[in-house]
Design a protein around this motif. Sequence first.
Motif, PDB file in Angstrom:
ATOM      1  N   ALA A  20     -14.344  48.371 -35.537  1.00 18.69           N
ATOM      2  CA  ALA A  20     -14.240  47.350 -36.081  1.00 18.69           C
ATOM      3  C   ALA A  20     -13.830  46.326 -35.034  1.00 18.69           C
ATOM      4  CB  ALA A  20     -13.635  46.819 -37.375  1.00 18.69           C
ATOM      5  N   TYR A  21     -12.289  46.805 -34.571  1.00 22.81           N
ATOM      6  CA  TYR A  21     -11.628  46.000 -33.603  1.00 22.81           C
ATOM      7  C   TYR A  21     -12.359  46.098 -32.255  1.00 22.81           C
ATOM      8  CZ  TYR A  21      -7.928  45.354 -29.994  1.00 22.81           C
ATOM      9  OH  TYR A  21      -7.386  44.473 -29.010  1.00 22.81           O
ATOM     10  N   SER A  22     -12.967  47.232 -31.665  1.00 20.34           N
ATOM     11  CA  SER A  22     -14.045  47.156 -30.638  1.00 20.34           C
ATOM     12  C   SER A  22     -15.055  46.251 -30.588  1.00 20.34           C
ATOM     13  CB  SER A  22     -14.067  48.609 -30.258  1.00 20.34           C
ATOM     14  OG  SER A  22     -15.116  49.150 -31.144  1.00 20.34           O
ATOM     15  N   GLU A  23     -15.662  46.063 -31.782  1.00 21.75           N
ATOM     16  CA  GLU A  23     -16.774  45.183 -31.838  1.00 21.75           C
ATOM     17  C   GLU A  23     -16.337  43.926 -31.957  1.00 21.75           C
ATOM     18  OE1 GLU A  23     -19.951  45.705 -31.980  1.00 21.75           O
ATOM     19  OE2 GLU A  23     -19.605  47.746 -31.521  1.00 21.75           O
ATOM     20  N   ASN A  24     -15.045  43.593 -32.458  1.00 24.87           N
ATOM     21  CA  ASN A  24     -14.443  42.208 -32.509  1.00 24.87           C
ATOM     22  C   ASN A  24     -14.387  41.974 -31.205  1.00 24.87           C
ATOM     23  OD1 ASN A  24     -13.630  39.703 -33.287  1.00 24.87           O
ATOM     24  ND2 ASN A  24     -11.489  40.764 -33.681  1.00 24.87           N
ATOM     25  N   TYR A  25     -13.742  42.768 -30.321  1.00 26.02           N
ATOM     26  CA  TYR A  25     -13.367  42.550 -28.833  1.00 26.02           C
ATOM     27  C   TYR A  25     -14.413  42.312 -28.235  1.00 26.02           C
ATOM     28  CZ  TYR A  25     -11.498  42.968 -24.367  1.00 26.02           C
ATOM     29  OH  TYR A  25     -10.815  42.622 -23.011  1.00 26.02           O
ATOM     30  N   GLU A  26     -15.612  42.899 -28.441  1.00 26.09           N
ATOM     31  CA  GLU A  26     -16.980  42.594 -27.516  1.00 26.09           C
ATOM     32  C   GLU A  26     -17.447  41.283 -28.030  1.00 26.09           C
ATOM     33  OE1 GLU A  26     -19.686  45.937 -27.727  1.00 26.09           O
ATOM     34  OE2 GLU A  26     -18.136  47.496 -27.091  1.00 26.09           O
ATOM     35  N   THR A  27     -17.505  40.986 -29.556  1.00 26.58           N
ATOM     36  CA  THR A  27     -18.075  39.905 -29.711  1.00 26.58           C
ATOM     37  C   THR A  27     -17.546  38.715 -29.053  1.00 26.58           C
ATOM     38  OG1 THR A  27     -18.772  41.134 -31.709  1.00 26.58           O
ATOM     39  CG2 THR A  27     -18.720  38.403 -31.729  1.00 26.58           C
ATOM     40  N   GLN A  28     -16.015  38.737 -29.207  1.00 20.94           N
ATOM     41  CA  GLN A  28     -15.161  37.805 -28.597  1.00 20.94           C
ATOM     42  C   GLN A  28     -15.436  37.410 -27.045  1.00 20.94           C
ATOM     43  OE1 GLN A  28     -13.611  35.561 -30.102  1.00 20.94           O
ATOM     44  NE2 GLN A  28     -13.920  36.558 -31.987  1.00 20.94           N
ATOM     45  N   SER A  32     -17.086  34.242 -25.318  1.00 14.81           N
ATOM     46  CA  SER A  32     -16.317  33.523 -24.245  1.00 14.81           C
ATOM     47  C   SER A  32     -17.266  33.383 -23.009  1.00 14.81           C
ATOM     48  CB  SER A  32     -15.378  34.217 -23.693  1.00 14.81           C
ATOM     49  OG  SER A  32     -14.761  33.917 -22.533  1.00 14.81           O
ATOM     50  N   HIS A  33     -18.136  34.447 -22.710  1.00 17.83           N
ATOM     51  CA  HIS A  33     -19.299  34.343 -21.832  1.00 17.83           C
ATOM     52  C   HIS A  33     -20.283  33.195 -22.094  1.00 17.83           C
ATOM     53  CE1 HIS A  33     -21.636  35.953 -18.592  1.00 17.83           C
ATOM     54  NE2 HIS A  33     -22.519  36.050 -19.042  1.00 17.83           N
ATOM     55  N   VAL A  34     -20.721  33.293 -23.196  1.00  9.25           N
ATOM     56  CA  VAL A  34     -21.807  32.186 -23.506  1.00  9.25           C
ATOM     57  C   VAL A  34     -20.986  30.840 -23.412  1.00  9.25           C
ATOM     58  CG1 VAL A  34     -22.885  31.026 -25.673  1.00  9.25           C
ATOM     59  CG2 VAL A  34     -22.994  33.581 -25.142  1.00  9.25           C
ATOM     60  N   ARG A  35     -19.917  30.507 -23.636  1.00  9.83           N
ATOM     61  CA  ARG A  35     -19.230  29.261 -23.393  1.00  9.83           C
ATOM     62  C   ARG A  35     -19.343  28.920 -21.991  1.00  9.83           C
ATOM     63  NH1 ARG A  35     -15.867  30.725 -27.840  1.00  9.83           N
ATOM     64  NH2 ARG A  35     -14.405  31.635 -26.513  1.00  9.83           N
ATOM     65  N   ASP A  36     -18.898  29.867 -21.161  1.00 12.05           N
ATOM     66  CA  ASP A  36     -18.762  29.834 -19.780  1.00 12.05           C
ATOM     67  C   ASP A  36     -20.276  29.346 -19.415  1.00 12.05           C
ATOM     68  OD1 ASP A  36     -16.057  30.340 -19.900  1.00 12.05           O
ATOM     69  OD2 ASP A  36     -16.612  32.506 -18.978  1.00 12.05           O
ATOM     70  N   LEU A  37     -21.135  30.145 -19.739  1.00 10.29           N
ATOM     71  CA  LEU A  37     -22.698  29.681 -19.331  1.00 10.29           C
ATOM     72  C   LEU A  37     -23.142  28.363 -19.826  1.00 10.29           C
ATOM     73  CD1 LEU A  37     -24.244  32.866 -19.945  1.00 10.29           C
ATOM     74  CD2 LEU A  37     -23.845  32.133 -17.789  1.00 10.29           C
ATOM     75  N   GLN A  38     -22.543  27.982 -20.942  1.00  9.31           N
ATOM     76  CA  GLN A  38     -23.149  26.647 -21.388  1.00  9.31           C
ATOM     77  C   GLN A  38     -22.328  25.513 -20.630  1.00  9.31           C
ATOM     78  OE1 GLN A  38     -22.126  26.887 -25.523  1.00  9.31           O
ATOM     79  NE2 GLN A  38     -24.260  27.446 -26.089  1.00  9.31           N
ATOM     80  N   ALA A  39     -21.016  25.899 -20.211  1.00 10.61           N
ATOM     81  CA  ALA A  39     -20.437  24.821 -19.334  1.00 10.61           C
ATOM     82  C   ALA A  39     -21.076  24.653 -17.805  1.00 10.61           C
ATOM     83  CB  ALA A  39     -19.060  25.232 -19.106  1.00 10.61           C
TER      84      ALA A  39
END
Length: 113
Positions: A20-28, A32-39
């Motif tokens: 669950a921790y590794s999935e949460n880390y990958e999701t975050q 973050s990558h999606v936010r960078d792409l939208q910017a």
Amino acid sequence: MRTLLFVLPGLAIMALAFWAYSENYETQQSLSHVRDLQAQIGTERETLAILKAEWAYLNRPARLRDLVDLNFQRLQLMPLMPHHFAGVDQIPYPQPVLPALDGTITLSGELDP
């Protein structure tokens, strides 16, 4: 035996917690990558709007007319008139080539009487 029954669920819970921790880390990281792409998309859209405005400014008819007048001796540009274009009846279309007819008929299949 009883100890094994207590240790196995504990190990399973620790393995699930790690997953669950590794999935949460990958999701975050993905968010973050999606936010960078939208910017980046927003920045590119602003740049595109600026470029369109510059293109419209540079292609003003009055400016282009002044440039043509300024460079007339070198370019010798003339305004387009309707008589510069050919009519549809003046376009030489190629005639289709038809095979010579010799009077025989070729069948695709042979019929038995």
